[in-house]
Write a protein that holds these residues in place. Sequence first.
Motif, mmCIF file in Angstrom:
data_model
loop_
_atom_site.group_PDB
_atom_site.id
_atom_site.type_symbol
_atom_site.label_atom_id
_atom_site.label_comp_id
_atom_site.label_asym_id
_atom_site.label_seq_id
_atom_site.Cartn_x
_atom_site.Cartn_y
_atom_site.Cartn_z
ATOM 1 N N PHE A 7 -21.825 121.393 27.884
ATOM 2 C CA PHE A 7 -21.329 120.083 28.279
ATOM 3 C C PHE A 7 -22.345 119.427 29.191
ATOM 4 C CE2 PHE A 7 -19.769 122.709 31.749
ATOM 5 C CZ PHE A 7 -19.906 121.908 32.867
ATOM 6 N N SER A 8 -22.220 118.133 29.346
ATOM 7 C CA SER A 8 -23.095 117.383 30.226
ATOM 8 C C SER A 8 -22.496 117.399 31.624
ATOM 9 C CB SER A 8 -23.221 115.938 29.728
ATOM 10 O OG SER A 8 -24.008 115.187 30.612
ATOM 11 N N PRO A 9 -23.089 118.119 32.564
ATOM 12 C CA PRO A 9 -22.508 118.187 33.908
ATOM 13 C C PRO A 9 -22.649 116.860 34.644
ATOM 14 C CG PRO A 9 -24.620 119.295 33.890
ATOM 15 C CD PRO A 9 -24.336 118.886 32.475
ATOM 16 N N ASP A 10 -21.616 116.533 35.413
ATOM 17 C CA ASP A 10 -21.633 115.301 36.199
ATOM 18 C C ASP A 10 -21.774 115.575 37.686
ATOM 19 O OD1 ASP A 10 -21.283 113.530 33.966
ATOM 20 O OD2 ASP A 10 -19.247 114.312 33.832
ATOM 21 N N LEU A 11 -21.469 116.799 38.097
ATOM 22 C CA LEU A 11 -21.668 117.254 39.467
ATOM 23 C C LEU A 11 -22.286 118.649 39.395
ATOM 24 C CD1 LEU A 11 -21.266 117.121 42.573
ATOM 25 C CD2 LEU A 11 -18.937 117.969 42.194
ATOM 26 N N ILE A 12 -23.408 118.818 40.096
ATOM 27 C CA ILE A 12 -24.133 120.099 40.094
ATOM 28 C C ILE A 12 -24.323 120.539 41.543
ATOM 29 C CG2 ILE A 12 -26.272 121.283 39.443
ATOM 30 C CD1 ILE A 12 -26.663 119.009 37.341
ATOM 31 N N HIS A 23 -27.675 124.323 50.646
ATOM 32 C CA HIS A 23 -26.997 124.001 49.393
ATOM 33 C C HIS A 23 -27.546 122.663 48.903
ATOM 34 C CE1 HIS A 23 -23.519 126.872 49.896
ATOM 35 N NE2 HIS A 23 -24.070 126.893 51.099
ATOM 36 N N ALA A 24 -27.606 122.457 47.587
ATOM 37 C CA ALA A 24 -28.123 121.210 47.022
ATOM 38 C C ALA A 24 -27.110 120.653 46.033
ATOM 39 C CB ALA A 24 -29.460 121.456 46.331
ATOM 40 N N LEU A 25 -26.630 119.424 46.294
ATOM 41 C CA LEU A 25 -25.629 118.782 45.434
ATOM 42 C C LEU A 25 -26.218 117.532 44.800
ATOM 43 C CD1 LEU A 25 -23.970 120.418 47.653
ATOM 44 C CD2 LEU A 25 -22.100 118.932 47.015
ATOM 45 N N TYR A 26 -26.002 117.423 43.500
ATOM 46 C CA TYR A 26 -26.462 116.277 42.719
ATOM 47 C C TYR A 26 -25.293 115.784 41.869
ATOM 48 C CZ TYR A 26 -31.063 118.254 43.780
ATOM 49 O OH TYR A 26 -32.159 118.747 44.414
ATOM 50 N N ASP A 27 -25.222 114.478 41.626
ATOM 51 C CA ASP A 27 -24.194 113.966 40.723
ATOM 52 C C ASP A 27 -24.741 112.801 39.918
ATOM 53 O OD1 ASP A 27 -23.165 111.248 41.903
ATOM 54 O OD2 ASP A 27 -23.218 112.614 43.617
ATOM 55 N N ILE A 28 -24.123 112.589 38.775
ATOM 56 C CA ILE A 28 -24.596 111.583 37.834
ATOM 57 C C ILE A 28 -24.319 110.159 38.305
ATOM 58 C CG2 ILE A 28 -22.544 111.474 36.363
ATOM 59 C CD1 ILE A 28 -24.653 111.646 33.970
ATOM 60 N N VAL A 75 -27.642 130.312 41.988
ATOM 61 C CA VAL A 75 -26.385 130.094 41.301
ATOM 62 C C VAL A 75 -26.183 128.582 41.230
ATOM 63 C CG1 VAL A 75 -24.990 130.263 43.408
ATOM 64 C CG2 VAL A 75 -23.932 130.699 41.185
ATOM 65 N N GLY A 76 -25.659 128.122 40.119
ATOM 66 C CA GLY A 76 -25.376 126.703 39.950
ATOM 67 C C GLY A 76 -23.969 126.519 39.417
ATOM 68 N N TRP A 77 -23.196 125.705 40.110
ATOM 69 C CA TRP A 77 -21.853 125.372 39.645
ATOM 70 C C TRP A 77 -21.903 123.958 39.083
ATOM 71 C CZ3 TRP A 77 -22.674 127.376 44.616
ATOM 72 C CH2 TRP A 77 -22.235 128.683 44.813
ATOM 73 N N CYS A 78 -21.298 123.760 37.931
ATOM 74 C CA CYS A 78 -21.327 122.456 37.269
ATOM 75 C C CYS A 78 -19.916 122.015 36.913
ATOM 76 C CB CYS A 78 -22.158 122.527 35.986
ATOM 77 S SG CYS A 78 -23.872 123.001 36.239
ATOM 78 N N TRP A 79 -19.651 120.716 37.077
ATOM 79 C CA TRP A 79 -18.352 120.150 36.745
ATOM 80 C C TRP A 79 -18.526 118.984 35.781
ATOM 81 C CZ3 TRP A 79 -19.563 121.960 41.569
ATOM 82 C CH2 TRP A 79 -18.699 122.899 42.128
ATOM 83 N N ASP A 80 -17.582 118.873 34.868
ATOM 84 C CA ASP A 80 -17.539 117.776 33.900
ATOM 85 C C ASP A 80 -16.633 116.692 34.467
ATOM 86 O OD1 ASP A 80 -17.220 116.047 31.776
ATOM 87 O OD2 ASP A 80 -16.584 117.576 30.356
ATOM 88 N N GLY A 81 -17.234 115.592 34.865
ATOM 89 C CA GLY A 81 -16.486 114.501 35.482
ATOM 90 C C GLY A 81 -16.026 113.434 34.511
ATOM 91 N N GLY A 82 -16.161 113.655 33.211
ATOM 92 C CA GLY A 82 -15.701 112.650 32.256
ATOM 93 C C GLY A 82 -16.836 112.013 31.496
#
Length: 185
Positions: A7-12, A23-28, A75-82
């Motif tokens: 899936f295309s992650p929207d929050l990493i 910690h490093a946070l990125y979002d679309i 480690v990378g956690w990814c979320w699908d934001g839509g």
Amino acid sequence: FPSHDNFSPDLIWIKSRSAATDHALYDIVRGAEKRLESNTTDAEVTSDGGVTAFNSNGFTLGTLAQVNTNAATYVGWCWDGGGSTVSNSDGTITSSVRANASAGISVVSWTGNNGTVGHGLGVKPDLIITKIRNSNSIWPVQHSSIGTQILQLESTGAAAADTSNRFNGIAATSSVFTAGKYLVS
């Protein structure tokens, strides 16, 4: 790096497991190469060489040692934001929102304070994590289990009264949360 479920992650959220790094946070919604560090109060960093692209099946990393070196494990956690970022005018402050109601996550960006901001979920969120991006500031957190008290993501402190009016002591609703006097994104 391809995601496990393609899936295309929207929050990493990336963290080194073998080195003492932030910690490093990125979002679309904010865009690639715009990093926030959840364990610090630092302002957003742009063009950092970390996550350089959000892809249809994962993300691309640059050469920023905080997220990508041969000498460390991560480690990378990814979320699908839509599916897309939309303008949301549910509150008194218009926001840009990428929401996935079925997964219970939204990424929201706005400018302004002392108003309400639409989150796009259609149900009252249990957790809201916020950060002023353009200056050094705390990470106010609101959770349904602590009422209108707040936590600070970058701190080890206990829940406390919202004396700085980050959320103006108001709990989120099914459509909005409150951006108080000192909460601008």
